[in-house]
Design an enzyme around this catalytic site. Structure first.
Site, PDB file in Angstrom:
ATOM      1  N   CYS A 133      15.074  -4.560 -17.737  1.00 16.45           N
ATOM      2  CA  CYS A 133      15.283  -5.927 -18.208  1.00 16.45           C
ATOM      3  C   CYS A 133      13.968  -6.521 -18.688  1.00 16.45           C
ATOM      4  O   CYS A 133      13.109  -6.890 -17.880  1.00 16.45           O
ATOM      5  CB  CYS A 133      15.872  -6.786 -17.085  1.00 16.45           C
ATOM      6  SG  CYS A 133      16.089  -8.519 -17.532  1.00 16.45           S
ATOM      7  N   CYS A 136      13.411 -10.189 -17.736  1.00 15.56           N
ATOM      8  CA  CYS A 136      13.081 -10.362 -16.319  1.00 15.56           C
ATOM      9  C   CYS A 136      11.629  -9.997 -16.035  1.00 15.56           C
ATOM     10  O   CYS A 136      10.938 -10.694 -15.277  1.00 15.56           O
ATOM     11  CB  CYS A 136      13.983  -9.485 -15.449  1.00 15.56           C
ATOM     12  SG  CYS A 136      15.742  -9.641 -15.759  1.00 15.56           S
ATOM     13  N   ASP A 137      11.158  -8.895 -16.592  1.00 15.27           N
ATOM     14  CA  ASP A 137       9.880  -8.310 -16.179  1.00 15.27           C
ATOM     15  C   ASP A 137       8.810  -8.280 -17.258  1.00 15.27           C
ATOM     16  O   ASP A 137       7.665  -7.913 -16.984  1.00 15.27           O
ATOM     17  CB  ASP A 137      10.115  -6.874 -15.682  1.00 15.27           C
ATOM     18  CG  ASP A 137      11.078  -6.822 -14.510  1.00 15.27           C
ATOM     19  OD1 ASP A 137      11.083  -7.771 -13.709  1.00 15.27           O
ATOM     20  OD2 ASP A 137      11.837  -5.839 -14.403  1.00 15.27           O
TER      21      ASP A 137
END
Length: 306
Positions: A133, A136-137
């Site tokens: 993701c 997300c990261d």
């Protein structure tokens, strides 16, 4: 044991739309979602192809709008995990981690998760350089080199997103052509800091505690090359979340097979969204699936209650 007209499993676009339509039809509904409402939308930076949003919309913004649309409606929600379903139309028992409930119909909208690449060290380095993701990261790798694996829309979109915050993106794909939309292909090829690594597969990962590099092999020549990257983002397909679905329901590579009305092979069980065996997995198609599944479930409920 509580009884519901419909139990909807999954709170993404398909599940939320199904709840909306069922409640407005006067049905007693239970929504089962253990995480935040929105599903895969929450892991998308922005959507440029959702109707009514000509300037695009952030994934989290759209998820918030979906959740707000059903806020205040007369339905129940649980964060319990669904573990299985038994019975038949009108008399299903849904097993959850917090007990059983009865359901006349069930709508599977449990979505799908990212497929792992399957190379040694992948699980060990997950969260330590390996990610599924970018939204997300990605910020953890700001100003650093990363690699993206995949050739579909997700891989191309995420590579473009990462290119805005990292120093360099190596886009690895096992074929010599991408499968994603042409607009994404054009944007990827014109990005100054995206390097295409085509006809190549990931051979191995470097690093003990954290990812330090990726070794790729050219499938045509057999030559290997090490890419010094701190992050590896994997987008090589999806795995449906169907462990809880009865074995009797027909599946294709795990995805639930339905007719045009979202009916599965087991009467009373419907499927909608990414969990369904279909060509196009997009937010707009998930919402359409949810509406259709809800209407089909409502028609069956009318027959059962006649």
């Amino acid at each position: 044991m509580k009884t519901f007209d419909a139990v909807v499993v999954g709170g993404g676009p398909a599940g939320i739309t199904a709840v909306l339509y069922l409640v407005r039809s006067g049905c007693r509904v239970l929504l089962c979602e253990s995480l935040t409402l929105g599903g895969q939308v929450l892991m998308t930076d922005s959507l440029a192809n959702y109707p009514g949003m000509p300037r695009g919309v952030k994934g989290w913004e759209l998820a918030d709008l979906f959740a707000a649309h059903i806020e205040g409606l007369d339905f129940e929600r649980t964060t319990a995990a669904v573990q299985g379903v038994e019975g038949s139309a009108g008399h299903f028992v849904v097993h959850t981690s917090e007990g059983d409930v009865q359901a006349k119909t069930v709508i599977a909208a449990s979505g799908a998760r990212h497929r792992p690449l399957g190379v040694d060290g992948e699980m060990r380095l997950a969260g330590h350089g390996v990610s599924y993701c970018a939204i997300c990261d990605g910020n953890f790798f700001r100003g650093q080199p990363v690699a993206v694996v995949g050739g579909g829309n997700s891989a191309l979109e995420e590579a473009l997103y990462l290119s805005k915050i990292v120093s360099r993106v190596y886009l690895i794909h096992r074929r010599d052509q991408f499968r994603g939309a042409q607009v994404y292909q054009d944007n990827v090829r014109s990005a100054d800091n995206i390097e295409l690594v085509l006809s190549s597969t990931v051979e191995s990962l470097k690093g003990d505690k954290d990812l330090e590099g990726v070794v790729v092999r050219n499938v045509a020549t057999g030559q290997t090359r090490e890419l010094e990257v701190n992050g590896l983002f994997i987008f090589v397909g999806m795995v449906p979340n169907t462990d809880w679905v009865p074995e009797q329901v027909e599946k294709n590579h795990g995805f639930l097979v339905t007719d045009t009305e979202m009916r599965t092979s087991v009467p009373g069980i419907f499927a909608a969204g990414d969990v369904r065996d279909k060509l196009c997995r997009q937010v707009v198609t998930a919402a359409g699936d949810g509406a259709t599944a809800a209407q089909a479930a409502f028609l069956l409920l009318e027959q059962l209650n006649a």
